[in-house]
Design an enzyme around this catalytic site. Structure first.
Site, PDB file in Angstrom:
ATOM      1  N   GLY A  44       4.028 -30.026 -17.345  1.00  0.00           N
ATOM      2  CA  GLY A  44       2.721 -30.471 -16.864  1.00  0.00           C
ATOM      3  C   GLY A  44       2.226 -29.666 -15.666  1.00  0.00           C
ATOM      4  O   GLY A  44       1.378 -30.139 -14.903  1.00  0.00           O
ATOM      5  N   THR A  46       0.230 -27.065 -15.471  1.00  0.00           N
ATOM      6  CA  THR A  46      -1.205 -26.761 -15.492  1.00  0.00           C
ATOM      7  C   THR A  46      -2.018 -27.980 -15.016  1.00  0.00           C
ATOM      8  O   THR A  46      -2.961 -27.857 -14.229  1.00  0.00           O
ATOM      9  CB  THR A  46      -1.628 -26.377 -16.929  1.00  0.00           C
ATOM     10  OG1 THR A  46      -0.669 -25.466 -17.456  1.00  0.00           O
ATOM     11  CG2 THR A  46      -3.000 -25.760 -16.966  1.00  0.00           C
ATOM     12  N   TRP A  47      -1.634 -29.131 -15.500  1.00  0.00           N
ATOM     13  CA  TRP A  47      -2.314 -30.390 -15.137  1.00  0.00           C
ATOM     14  C   TRP A  47      -2.173 -30.669 -13.635  1.00  0.00           C
ATOM     15  O   TRP A  47      -3.146 -30.960 -12.943  1.00  0.00           O
ATOM     16  CB  TRP A  47      -1.690 -31.516 -15.958  1.00  0.00           C
ATOM     17  CG  TRP A  47      -2.376 -32.834 -15.867  1.00  0.00           C
ATOM     18  CD1 TRP A  47      -3.635 -33.093 -15.404  1.00  0.00           C
ATOM     19  CD2 TRP A  47      -1.831 -34.093 -16.274  1.00  0.00           C
ATOM     20  NE1 TRP A  47      -3.902 -34.428 -15.508  1.00  0.00           N
ATOM     21  CE2 TRP A  47      -2.813 -35.064 -16.028  1.00  0.00           C
ATOM     22  CE3 TRP A  47      -0.613 -34.493 -16.827  1.00  0.00           C
ATOM     23  CZ2 TRP A  47      -2.614 -36.418 -16.321  1.00  0.00           C
ATOM     24  CZ3 TRP A  47      -0.415 -35.830 -17.116  1.00  0.00           C
ATOM     25  CH2 TRP A  47      -1.403 -36.788 -16.869  1.00  0.00           C
ATOM     26  N   HIS A 105       8.666 -22.241 -10.457  1.00  0.00           N
ATOM     27  CA  HIS A 105       9.681 -22.874 -11.311  1.00  0.00           C
ATOM     28  C   HIS A 105      11.065 -22.707 -10.684  1.00  0.00           C
ATOM     29  O   HIS A 105      12.078 -22.914 -11.340  1.00  0.00           O
ATOM     30  CB  HIS A 105       9.701 -22.209 -12.691  1.00  0.00           C
ATOM     31  CG  HIS A 105       8.460 -22.403 -13.512  1.00  0.00           C
ATOM     32  ND1 HIS A 105       7.846 -23.622 -13.672  1.00  0.00           N
ATOM     33  CD2 HIS A 105       7.728 -21.524 -14.257  1.00  0.00           C
ATOM     34  CE1 HIS A 105       6.790 -23.469 -14.470  1.00  0.00           C
ATOM     35  NE2 HIS A 105       6.700 -22.211 -14.838  1.00  0.00           N
ATOM     36  N   ARG A 127       9.452 -33.990 -17.173  1.00  0.00           N
ATOM     37  CA  ARG A 127       8.936 -34.583 -18.402  1.00  0.00           C
ATOM     38  C   ARG A 127      10.117 -34.885 -19.306  1.00  0.00           C
ATOM     39  O   ARG A 127      11.183 -34.251 -19.153  1.00  0.00           O
ATOM     40  CB  ARG A 127       8.015 -33.547 -19.059  1.00  0.00           C
ATOM     41  CG  ARG A 127       7.247 -34.033 -20.236  1.00  0.00           C
ATOM     42  CD  ARG A 127       6.360 -32.920 -20.787  1.00  0.00           C
ATOM     43  NE  ARG A 127       5.501 -33.432 -21.831  1.00  0.00           N
ATOM     44  CZ  ARG A 127       4.708 -32.686 -22.581  1.00  0.00           C
ATOM     45  NH1 ARG A 127       4.644 -31.369 -22.388  1.00  0.00           N
ATOM     46  NH2 ARG A 127       3.963 -33.228 -23.517  1.00  0.00           N
TER      47      ARG A 127
HETATM   48  P1  A3P Z   1       2.132 -30.012 -25.104  1.00  0.00           P
HETATM   49  O1  A3P Z   1       2.646 -28.712 -25.622  1.00  0.00           O
HETATM   50  O2  A3P Z   1       3.086 -31.145 -25.359  1.00  0.00           O
HETATM   51  O3  A3P Z   1       0.761 -30.338 -25.538  1.00  0.00           O
HETATM   52  P2  A3P Z   1       2.826 -26.499 -18.480  1.00  0.00           P
HETATM   53  O4  A3P Z   1       1.466 -26.636 -17.897  1.00  0.00           O
HETATM   54  O5  A3P Z   1       3.916 -26.929 -17.544  1.00  0.00           O
HETATM   55  O6  A3P Z   1       3.041 -25.173 -19.084  1.00  0.00           O
HETATM   56  O7  A3P Z   1       2.928 -27.580 -19.648  1.00  0.00           O
HETATM   57  C1  A3P Z   1       2.133 -27.478 -20.789  1.00  0.00           C
HETATM   58  C2  A3P Z   1       2.042 -28.851 -21.413  1.00  0.00           C
HETATM   59  O8  A3P Z   1       1.131 -29.663 -20.655  1.00  0.00           O
HETATM   60  C3  A3P Z   1       1.470 -28.785 -22.830  1.00  0.00           C
HETATM   61  O9  A3P Z   1       2.073 -29.898 -23.506  1.00  0.00           O
HETATM   62  C4  A3P Z   1      -0.004 -28.972 -22.545  1.00  0.00           C
HETATM   63  O10 A3P Z   1      -0.755 -29.373 -23.669  1.00  0.00           O
HETATM   64  C5  A3P Z   1       0.018 -30.032 -21.471  1.00  0.00           C
HETATM   65  N1  A3P Z   1      -1.205 -30.045 -20.652  1.00  0.00           N
HETATM   66  C6  A3P Z   1      -1.943 -28.986 -20.238  1.00  0.00           C
HETATM   67  N2  A3P Z   1      -2.994 -29.406 -19.522  1.00  0.00           N
HETATM   68  C7  A3P Z   1      -2.923 -30.759 -19.475  1.00  0.00           C
HETATM   69  C8  A3P Z   1      -3.746 -31.776 -18.875  1.00  0.00           C
HETATM   70  N3  A3P Z   1      -4.847 -31.468 -18.208  1.00  0.00           N
HETATM   71  N4  A3P Z   1      -3.367 -33.063 -19.042  1.00  0.00           N
HETATM   72  C9  A3P Z   1      -2.259 -33.382 -19.718  1.00  0.00           C
HETATM   73  N5  A3P Z   1      -1.439 -32.472 -20.310  1.00  0.00           N
HETATM   74  C10 A3P Z   1      -1.764 -31.173 -20.187  1.00  0.00           C
END
Ligand code: A3P
Length: 297
Positions: A44, A46-47, A105, A127
């Site tokens: 998560g 990016t979120w 990371h 997660r």
């Molecule tokens: P999924 O592949 O299960 O959809 P990271 O950002 O650490 O690389 O993680 C990517 C994961 O976070 C992906 O999961 C992605 O879809 C999800 N993700 C990206 N943006 C998000 C947001 N704004 N809210 C919730 N999940 C998000």
């Protein structure tokens, strides 16, 4: 994965991780008001980048003309090892205004000691391992050279179970920060993707408090928490032009960071055998630690 190397017990891609981690260890100078978002990939990041950037800058920008409407969260909050230190081991970060927002990371045991002796704040997000594995497999499949054999879920599973994944073993990454967060509760906030998904209001308010920017009653009344969550939501972010067609790095689009954004997609991918093996691994690694991941029903 055939290119991953082990350093201080963790696995790294030599150019997307290892070089940068070593440079952080040698050259990163934390500032007392820095904010570091630390995650294991696919938890998560990016979120959380979007949420932290929005919370910290909420008095600067209007929601209708917000930087996140046209810039990727990865441009607003850079990765120390993948963006800054990777290209220049002595990158000058002193010129950045406070509070600086960085992501990384880096495993806890490799974190420079100066970070712990400074008062900078660390937000760690993890997660459930099943969703991490599925998300990671999709991500690696998208990034993989099309000339190479496809990378099967079984292969990804076997490696992940052995602890071989970028910045893995996953459990050691999580446990390192979990233990540290209990020791240094004022300096570290430990979050779970699932909690944020299930109770976004509660956890975003907690995040803002931890960052020293609690939402005031007036702000809550004006719908600021709601607006923050809406701006950073998967639905909104994944549909913005910059995140659909913008470029992350040569040959890689920003859209690799958006897939489903849901909890529990592993149920649609993992075989019964994989689920059982992961269940027992989760029990073995996390039992007694105080961290709980909801596993198979
Ligand atoms: P999924 O592949 O299960 O959809 P990271 O950002 O650490 O690389 O993680 C990517 C994961 O976070 C992906 O999961 C992605 O879809 C999800 N993700 C990206 N943006 C998000 C947001 N704004 N809210 C919730 N999940 C998000």
């Amino acid at each position: 994965t055939e290119h991953l190397y082990q350093y201080e017990n963790f696995w790294y891609h030599p150019s997307y991780g290892l070089e940068g981690i070593m440079s952080i260890q040698q050259h990163f100078k934390p500032r007392s008001d820095d904010i570091l978002l630390i995650t294991s990939p696919k938890c998560g990041t990016t979120w959380l980048k979007a949420l932290i950037f929005t919370i910290m800058n909420r008095t600067r920008y209007d929601f209708s003309a917000h930087p996140l409407l046209h810039s990727s969260p990865h441009d607003c909050v850079p990765f120390l090892e993948l963006n800054l230190f990777r290209f220049n081991p002595i990158v000058d970060l002193e010129c950045l205004p406070s509070p600086r927002l960085f992501a990384s990371h880096i495993p806890f045991t490799s974190l420079p000691k100066s970070v712990l002796t400074s008062t900078c704040r660390i937000v760690y997000t993890c997660r459930n391992p099943n969703d991490v594995l599925v998300s990671l497999w999709h991500f690696m499949t998208k990034l993989r050279d099309k000339e190479l054999q496809p990378f099967s879920l079984q292969e990804a599973f076997d490696l992940f179970s052995k602890g071989v994944s970028p910045f893995g073993p996953f459990w050691d990454h999580v446990l390192g920060y979990w233990k540290a967060s209990q020791k240094f509760p004022n300096q570290m906030l430990f979050l779970k993707y699932e909690d944020l998904k299930n109770e976004p209001f509660v956890y975003v308010k907690r995040l803002a408090e931890f960052l020293g920017k609690p939402f005031s009653i007036e702000e809550e009344g004006q719908g600021m928490v709601h607006e923050t969550l809406k701006l950073c939501s998967f639905e909104n972010m994944s549909n913005l032009e910059v995140n659909k067609n913008g470029t992350y790095r040569a040959g890689v689009k920003n859209n690799v960071f958006y897939r489903q954004g849901k909890v529990g997609d592993w149920k649609n991918h993992l075989t019964r055998e994989m689920i059982e093996k992961l269940d027992s691994l989760i029990t073995e690694k996390f039992d007694g630690s105080g961290i709980f991941f909801k596993i198979s029903p």
